[in-house]
Design a protein around this motif. Structure first.
Motif, short mmCIF file in Angstrom:
data_model
loop_
_atom_site.label_atom_id
_atom_site.label_comp_id
_atom_site.label_asym_id
_atom_site.label_seq_id
_atom_site.Cartn_x
_atom_site.Cartn_y
_atom_site.Cartn_z
N ILE A 106 0.85 -1.05 -0.07
CA ILE A 106 0.05 0.03 0.06
C ILE A 106 1.00 1.19 0.12
O ILE A 106 1.65 1.46 0.81
CB ILE A 106 -0.90 0.00 1.13
N PRO A 107 0.58 2.38 -0.96
CA PRO A 107 1.70 3.25 -1.01
C PRO A 107 1.37 4.12 0.31
O PRO A 107 0.03 4.40 0.66
CB PRO A 107 0.95 4.14 -2.42
N ARG A 108 2.46 4.52 0.73
CA ARG A 108 2.27 5.32 2.03
C ARG A 108 1.85 6.70 1.78
O ARG A 108 1.04 7.26 2.83
CB ARG A 108 3.75 5.52 2.75
N SER A 109 2.09 7.36 0.47
CA SER A 109 1.54 8.75 0.16
C SER A 109 0.05 8.66 0.35
O SER A 109 -0.62 9.55 0.43
CB SER A 109 2.20 9.06 -1.04
N LEU A 110 -0.48 7.58 -0.11
CA LEU A 110 -2.24 7.36 -0.19
C LEU A 110 -2.68 7.11 1.18
O LEU A 110 -3.64 7.35 1.55
CB LEU A 110 -2.45 6.56 -1.51
N CYS A 113 -5.31 1.32 -0.32
CA CYS A 113 -4.92 0.68 -1.71
C CYS A 113 -5.80 1.72 -2.90
O CYS A 113 -6.17 2.72 -2.53
CB CYS A 113 -5.82 -0.56 -1.73
N LEU A 114 -5.24 1.39 -3.97
CA LEU A 114 -5.61 1.96 -5.23
C LEU A 114 -6.97 2.34 -5.39
O LEU A 114 -7.27 3.21 -5.86
CB LEU A 114 -4.84 1.59 -6.45
N ASP A 115 -7.72 1.15 -5.08
CA ASP A 115 -9.26 0.99 -5.42
C ASP A 115 -9.85 2.18 -4.36
O ASP A 115 -10.95 2.72 -4.70
CB ASP A 115 -9.68 -0.34 -5.15
N CYS A 116 -9.38 2.14 -3.21
CA CYS A 116 -9.97 3.02 -2.00
C CYS A 116 -9.51 4.40 -2.19
O CYS A 116 -10.30 5.36 -1.59
CB CYS A 116 -9.61 2.64 -0.82
N SER A 117 -8.47 4.87 -2.62
CA SER A 117 -7.94 6.04 -3.00
C SER A 117 -9.01 7.03 -3.88
O SER A 117 -9.28 6.54 -4.85
CB SER A 117 -6.76 6.03 -3.73
N PRO A 118 -9.17 8.33 -3.41
CA PRO A 118 -10.02 9.19 -4.06
C PRO A 118 -9.32 9.62 -5.36
O PRO A 118 -10.18 9.93 -6.39
CB PRO A 118 -10.21 10.30 -3.17
#
Length: 119
Positions: A106-110, A113-118
């Motif tokens: 999981i990217p620390r910047s986000l 996960c990529l699906d939950c990221s706005p």
């Protein structure tokens, strides 16, 4: 012996402080950290025994050598340490929002996960 090799040849250490050899000119019984690791060894607290000097990009480059007879076997992780590492890696792949384990970290910047990221 070429002038470049002669400039870096100091087997008694009078010029550089420790025995110094040219590229691929170290005698048997010495190894770099990378060579020790490939052989399943580690320096084990011993000081640098010699060095290799050569001309490279940005100036003179150095590789430090350790004695093979003083090297110790690499340490292995205990089963408890292996379990802790596995749990930490699993936590890095688990999304805190949807709680799904992803095949990527999981990217620390986000923070999710990529699906939950706005974005």
């Amino acid at each position: 012996m070429s002038r470049i090799r002669a400039a870096y040849y100091d087997p008694d250490g009078s010029r550089y402080g420790i025995p110094t050899f040219w590229w691929r000119g170290a005698p048997a019984g010495y190894a770099t950290r990378r060579q020790l690791r490939a052989a399943g060894l580690r320096p084990g607290g011993q000081p640098v025994a010699a060095q290799i000097l050569w001309r490279g990009i940005g100036g003179t480059r150095a590789a430090y050598l350790y004695r093979l007879d003083l090297a110790r076997p690499k340490r292995t992780a205990t089963p408890a340490q292996r379990r802790a590492i596995a749990a930490a890696l699993l936590a890095r792949r688990t999304c805190p929002t949807c709680r799904l384990v992803r095949p990527y970290f999981i990217p620390r910047s986000l923070g999710e996960c990529l699906d939950c990221s706005p974005s």
